[in-house]
Design an enzyme around this catalytic site. Sequence first.
Site, mmCIF file in Angstrom:
data_model
loop_
_atom_site.group_PDB
_atom_site.id
_atom_site.type_symbol
_atom_site.label_atom_id
_atom_site.label_comp_id
_atom_site.label_asym_id
_atom_site.label_seq_id
_atom_site.Cartn_x
_atom_site.Cartn_y
_atom_site.Cartn_z
ATOM 1 N N HIS A 56 33.382 8.796 11.291
ATOM 2 C CA HIS A 56 33.084 7.461 10.753
ATOM 3 C C HIS A 56 33.862 7.233 9.465
ATOM 4 C CE1 HIS A 56 29.482 6.320 13.187
ATOM 5 N NE2 HIS A 56 29.435 7.627 13.375
ATOM 6 N N CYS A 89 33.913 6.321 16.506
ATOM 7 C CA CYS A 89 32.896 7.186 17.100
ATOM 8 C C CYS A 89 32.659 6.814 18.567
ATOM 9 C CB CYS A 89 31.619 7.165 16.259
ATOM 10 S SG CYS A 89 30.703 8.698 16.459
ATOM 11 N N GLU A 128 34.395 4.586 7.934
ATOM 12 C CA GLU A 128 33.813 3.508 7.104
ATOM 13 C C GLU A 128 32.940 4.041 5.978
ATOM 14 O OE1 GLU A 128 32.988 4.258 10.183
ATOM 15 O OE2 GLU A 128 30.882 3.869 10.655
ATOM 16 N N ILE A 145 0.838 -1.200 0.000
ATOM 17 C CA ILE A 145 0.000 0.000 0.000
ATOM 18 C C ILE A 145 0.874 1.252 0.000
ATOM 19 C CG2 ILE A 145 -1.578 1.387 1.418
ATOM 20 C CD1 ILE A 145 -2.941 -1.190 2.230
HETATM 21 N N1 GLN Z 1 26.529 8.117 21.088
HETATM 22 C C1 GLN Z 1 27.695 8.855 20.736
HETATM 23 C C2 GLN Z 1 27.406 10.309 20.416
HETATM 24 O O1 GLN Z 1 26.301 10.686 20.132
HETATM 25 C C3 GLN Z 1 28.417 8.187 19.573
HETATM 26 C C4 GLN Z 1 27.620 8.149 18.315
HETATM 27 C C5 GLN Z 1 28.171 7.193 17.291
HETATM 28 O O2 GLN Z 1 28.913 6.258 17.635
HETATM 29 N N2 GLN Z 1 27.807 7.370 16.060
HETATM 30 O O3 GLN Z 1 28.290 11.135 20.456
#
Ligand code: GLN
Length: 539
Positions: free
Chosen positions: A511, A385, A513, A152
């Site tokens: 990040h 992170c 990655e 839907i």
């Molecule tokens: N929780 C952590 C922050 O907000 C790390 C976030 C994450 O690993 N992407 O800073």
Amino acid sequence: MGSSTKYIFITGGVTSSLGKGIIAASLAKLLQARGFSVTIQKFDPYLNIDPGTLNPYEHGECYVTEDGAETDLDLGHYERFLDTPTSQANNVTTGRIYNNVITKERKGEFLGKTVQVIPHITDEIKRNFFKLGEDGQFDVVITEIGGCVGDIESLPFIEAVRQAKWDLGQNNFLVIHLTLIPFLAAAKELKTKPTQHSVKQLLEAGIQPDILVCRTEYHLPQEVKKKLALFCNVQLNCVIEAMDASTIYDVPLLMKKEKLDERVMSKLKLTSKTNTDLEQWKDFLGRLKNPTQEVNIGLVGKYVSLPDAYKSIIEAFIHAGAASECKVNLTLISSEELHADSIPKKLEGLDGVVVAPGFGERGLEGKIEAVRFVRENDIPFFGICLGMQVAVIEFARNVLGLEKANSTEMDPDSPDPVIGLMEDQKNIELLGGTMRLGSYPCELKKGSKAYQAYGKAKINERHRHRYEFNNAYLKSFEESGMFASGINPDTELVEIMEIKNHPWFVGAQFHPEYKSTVLTPHPLFVRFIKATIENKKTK
Ligand code: GLN
């Protein structure tokens, strides 16, 4: 819409998870290899404005683009295959479409008219379909429609595809339908009926697919292809077999063998700009499939039951492993199952440990214990992170002696908030789209492991987090051997922390990655793999 831009729409039938994203990315790769500039966009039928607030268990990883859009993980595949960046415009949800239309309605832009799904929602969908083709930058725009035909919630998208054909005109519009041909073991037969039904549903919506791409575990005999062509009203040579592959990176070559690119080009009246160049891609596959060594790496996180939650990290290890002709055996380890006494057993045998990104307190103590173990035992460590933040907390507690050190995300009353919010963030109440998102500059310290990896001082990396290293503690960290090897030159925010006297201990606030691709494996992942290979040799 850009008059010379060709549009390809990819729909899915029978079941979800058939890999529309991989087929889209593979076709795009083949067209790119013939000299065309191609982009891929994904339209998702759910009501969230973006996947930023979705639990990774629901939807897998949230992928972040250069411009800071929180997007579907398929955009990660697009970038990894094509090596070209995507942006917010490449991922649109029903939520965003409705939000745009309702905002316009409130502004009085509809002049007293009744606002309806057709034409207002479908017009807004089409405006977004055509956006990336407007400036003539792309020869081909491929649009993946999320979900399954017949749902839907995807109906307005399907209707907009039907209309788009008339807006675009002949030779500029093509629909590929991805479907499944199941094998019934009891009957020892490949079955075409589910595909017939899903094509019927498309036809009911006014769309005749031009090409069928059929996922299958076994080769499709010619009779099966003929049957599909006959019942689904497509040319026989447009029934394309998509056999299960040992790696997603084989799919472009499999699609080439099936001539998917040629069928698309002939239907869209496109002529190759160059000879197909897939040499680098094939080199990568050669290295991936003929490893000369292997390492065992543990990925510690809390979403381990759904590997899609760590999609980009898993793929980044495949790229980096291939760069060293090294098979990377990646084991996902639940941080909730890690305790001080079980850790040596759980982590022994690993040549390196990664602590994954994440949110919230669950599993934090297990991650801290894991970091302590690898720091004390000289095992290569890569924190991403939250993983970097955990490394900072561990160091504060066990080296600096700040027993209650924490992130204010986990303990707002910690006496030693080594990770915390910046002043200007403290009044933010909304959760959606309120993080530090997207690409920011970082300057690396000469002589650091990070500098060694990148081979230059100025880099840009993508972020997705709220909390930051608290610079009030930097001096004590540096005096005790953990130093900031990467700093944002504009804000002084710490981007990378490293330990000096350790074979390889690097935590990144960003990040990495998200930027690893097949042809450009990420330097930090590459260096980390090299460190794990070294570690294995010295054992
Ligand atoms: N929780 C952590 C922050 O907000 C790390 C976030 C994450 O690993 N992407 O800073």
